[in-house]
Write an enzyme that holds these catalytic residues in place. Structure first.
Site, PDB file in Angstrom:
ATOM      1  N   ASP A   1      23.456  48.356  47.016  1.00  0.00           N
ATOM      2  CA  ASP A   1      23.975  47.155  47.655  1.00  0.00           C
ATOM      3  C   ASP A   1      24.325  47.395  49.121  1.00  0.00           C
ATOM      4  O   ASP A   1      24.199  46.484  49.954  1.00  0.00           O
ATOM      5  CB  ASP A   1      25.205  46.662  46.887  1.00  0.00           C
ATOM      6  CG  ASP A   1      25.696  45.314  47.369  1.00  0.00           C
ATOM      7  OD1 ASP A   1      24.881  44.551  47.925  1.00  0.00           O
ATOM      8  OD2 ASP A   1      26.885  45.016  47.189  1.00  0.00           O
TER       9      ASP A   1
ATOM     10  N   ASP B   1      23.832  38.798  44.146  1.00  0.00           N
ATOM     11  CA  ASP B   1      24.464  37.938  45.155  1.00  0.00           C
ATOM     12  C   ASP B   1      23.992  36.493  45.062  1.00  0.00           C
ATOM     13  O   ASP B   1      24.001  35.760  46.070  1.00  0.00           O
ATOM     14  CB  ASP B   1      24.184  38.468  46.563  1.00  0.00           C
ATOM     15  CG  ASP B   1      25.237  39.453  47.044  1.00  0.00           C
ATOM     16  OD1 ASP B   1      26.382  39.386  46.559  1.00  0.00           O
ATOM     17  OD2 ASP B   1      24.914  40.319  47.886  1.00  0.00           O
TER      18      ASP B   1
ATOM     19  N   HIS C   1      23.594  37.558  53.481  1.00  0.00           N
ATOM     20  CA  HIS C   1      23.488  37.454  52.017  1.00  0.00           C
ATOM     21  C   HIS C   1      22.458  36.390  51.643  1.00  0.00           C
ATOM     22  O   HIS C   1      22.789  35.269  51.255  1.00  0.00           O
ATOM     23  CB  HIS C   1      24.849  37.143  51.402  1.00  0.00           C
ATOM     24  CG  HIS C   1      25.830  38.265  51.512  1.00  0.00           C
ATOM     25  ND1 HIS C   1      26.806  38.320  52.485  1.00  0.00           N
ATOM     26  CD2 HIS C   1      25.955  39.407  50.782  1.00  0.00           C
ATOM     27  CE1 HIS C   1      27.507  39.419  52.349  1.00  0.00           C
ATOM     28  NE2 HIS C   1      27.019  40.108  51.330  1.00  0.00           N
TER      29      HIS C   1
END
EC number: 3.1.4.-
Length: 498
Positions: free
Chosen positions: A384, A275, A234
């Site tokens: 995503d 994110d 991430h």
């Protein structure tokens, strides 16, 4: 009684018809006073002045009064009563009380202000020490699970100035590749990815639609990049990967003709911000470890709520507000839509969102706001988790990154005595087992549902997913065969030793 000089009349001083004074034969004579034996004072009639307020006669010649007045004052015994009368007349006691109260209040305020000044100086010193400590550690407290929000705005403004932001001219080949899911995100540096994102906003007409200052767009993108952490998965490259897939889906599904430019702006902005400031530990860990994020958001999508909050903290900076020229009502709608889309990326809501879309897809209406919102939620979910749509050489490194992040979390959960998910446990999971279930039961069903509305994605998007499933199933068979072979060899070695 008192002998008077021949040249003075015997008109005596009198004060408010005191009960101790009586009038006889046109003259005032003292009677026996109940509280004192005050002697009358005589003034020359030709020089006296009468004060109408106090009804006391005073001579204009003060020297003539001085001697008798001095003798009179020495003989006064009723001074307390006169003082009381004067006090009542001028409300001296009330004034003294009021002045005393005001002085006490002022003294208290001065004392409190002094304490405040001391406390403020102490806080300033503590903050300076904290900043110095953070700077010595590299500019940021590396606290992936226990949050401290004392420096919420510290990293929101990009460290680099806009003039240092390199300008890349994208080749026609790169421009065409950006529109396809096969785009290789591993070949690009951060500055190049920033240039690609900037190009997307210009190409889609979003800069013109929202009247975005190009310099503000650059600053905003820099601030976005600065607020992604250096996690194995991430991170900012993942942000770019999701945003590029969204840009590709817009072109592949021809959404420019079906959705408004405002809708496209919501999709792209949500993809870029989805994110922000991810700590590398998922919602399950946040809730089980009772982190500050979980407490702050009541265990409801703590990470996604945090991503939204950071996104709008950045947009709150005037130099980074790409929606500065949008009117208040329109911005309110854009904000709500972006929040809705980012919150939709919580995998805990996957079944709910997909089922909602399935109920609408057969009779989908692009003029129906609820239908369009549901579509946008599914699109951002697809983007995503779309790595397996890409070629194997692009997708497989992402699996390694994700497993590394999973293993970091499971190791921490073990050390803290928290529950560990089997698909995150390094002692139980393998790459094929991690991917097969996810592709078969999450990715393919979702993309096949979207394919009902946009059949053109089957060849470019859905078929690669099927191929990826088959690839990992083959790898699983190989792993199982190798494991069985190793087990047989160990058994043979054991028998030989016996």
């Amino acid at each position: 009684m008192w002998e008077m000089s021949a040249k003075y009349s015997t008109k005596q001083l009198w004060i408010h018809d005191h009960p101790g004074v009586r009038q006889t034969a046109g003259r005032y004579q003292p009677s026996v006073m109940p509280c004192c034996d005050l002697q009358p004072v005589c003034f020359p009639p030709q020089r006296r002045k009468t004060c109408s307020r106090t009804r006391v006669c005073f001579p204009s010649d003060r020297k003539s009064l001085l001697s008798p007045l001095t003798r009179c004052l020495h003989g006064l015994r009723c001074l307390p009563e006169i003082t009381l009368l004067l006090s009542r007349a001028f409300k001296i006691d009330e004034l003294k009380t009021e002045v005393a109260n005001r002085l006490a209040t002022l003294e208290k305020r001065v004392e409190l202000e002094g304490v405040k000044v001391v406390e403020i100086e102490k806080c300033k010193n503590d903050m300076k020490k904290l900043r110095d400590e953070m700077t010595s550690r590299g500019g940021r407290v590396n606290c992936p699970c226990k949050y401290n929000f004392s420096d919420d705005g510290k990293k929101l403004t990009p460290r680099r100035d806009v003039p240092d932001y390199p300008k890349y001219t994208l080749s026609q080949e790169t421009i065409e590749a950006l529109k396809k899911p096969t785009f290789d995100v591993w070949h690009w540096e951060h500055n190049e990815m920033l240039s690609c994102l900037e190009y997307m906003y210009h190409d889609l007409g979003l800069v013109k639609e929202f009247t975005i200052n190009p310099i503000t767009l650059k600053r905003w993108l820099l601030a976005i990049q600065e607020n992604y952490r250096s996690n194995p998965f991430h991170n900012f490259r993942h942000c770019f990967c999701v945003s590029q897939m969204m840009y590709g889906m817009i072109h592949l599904c021809n959404l420019q003709d079906k959705l408004t430019l405002t809708d496209l702006g919501m999709l792209m902005t949500a993809a870029i911000c989805h994110d922000l400031d991810h700590p590398g530990y998922n919602n399950t860990y946040q809730i089980n470890a009772r982190t500050e994020l979980a407490v702050r958001y009541n265990d409801i999508s703590p990470l996604e709520n945090h991503h939204c909050a950071v996104a709008f903290q950045i947009l709150a900076l005037p130099e980074c507000n790409i929606f500065a020229n949008v009117d208040a009502e329109a911005f309110k709608q854009i904000r709500q839509a972006i929040i809705t889309l980012i919150l939709a990326t919580d995998m805990a809501r996957h079944r709910e969102i997909l089922n909602s879309f399935k109920h609408r897809v057969d009779n989908f209406d692009f003029t129906n706001e609820e239908h369009v919102t549901c579509l946008k939620m599914v699109l951002i979910k697809c983007c995503d988790i779309s790595n397996e749509v890409r070629p194997t050489e692009v997708a497989e490194p992402w699996v390694d990154c994700l497993l590394e992040e999973y293993f970091m979390q499971s190791d921490r959960e073990k050390s803290e005595g928290l529950p560990v998910a089997p698909f995150m446990d390094r002692d139980k999971v393998t790459k094929p087992t991690a991917q097969i279930g996810f592709i078969k039961f999450v990715l393919i069903p979702m993309f096949e549902t979207v394919m009902k509305l946009f059949p053109q994605i089957e060849e470019i998007v859905v078929q690669p997913l099927r191929d990826s499933r088959d690839h990992y199933e083959e790898l699983k068979q190989i792993d199982e065969a190798m494991s069985e072979k190793k087990k047989t060899e160990n058994m043979s070695l054991g028998r030989k030793k016996e």
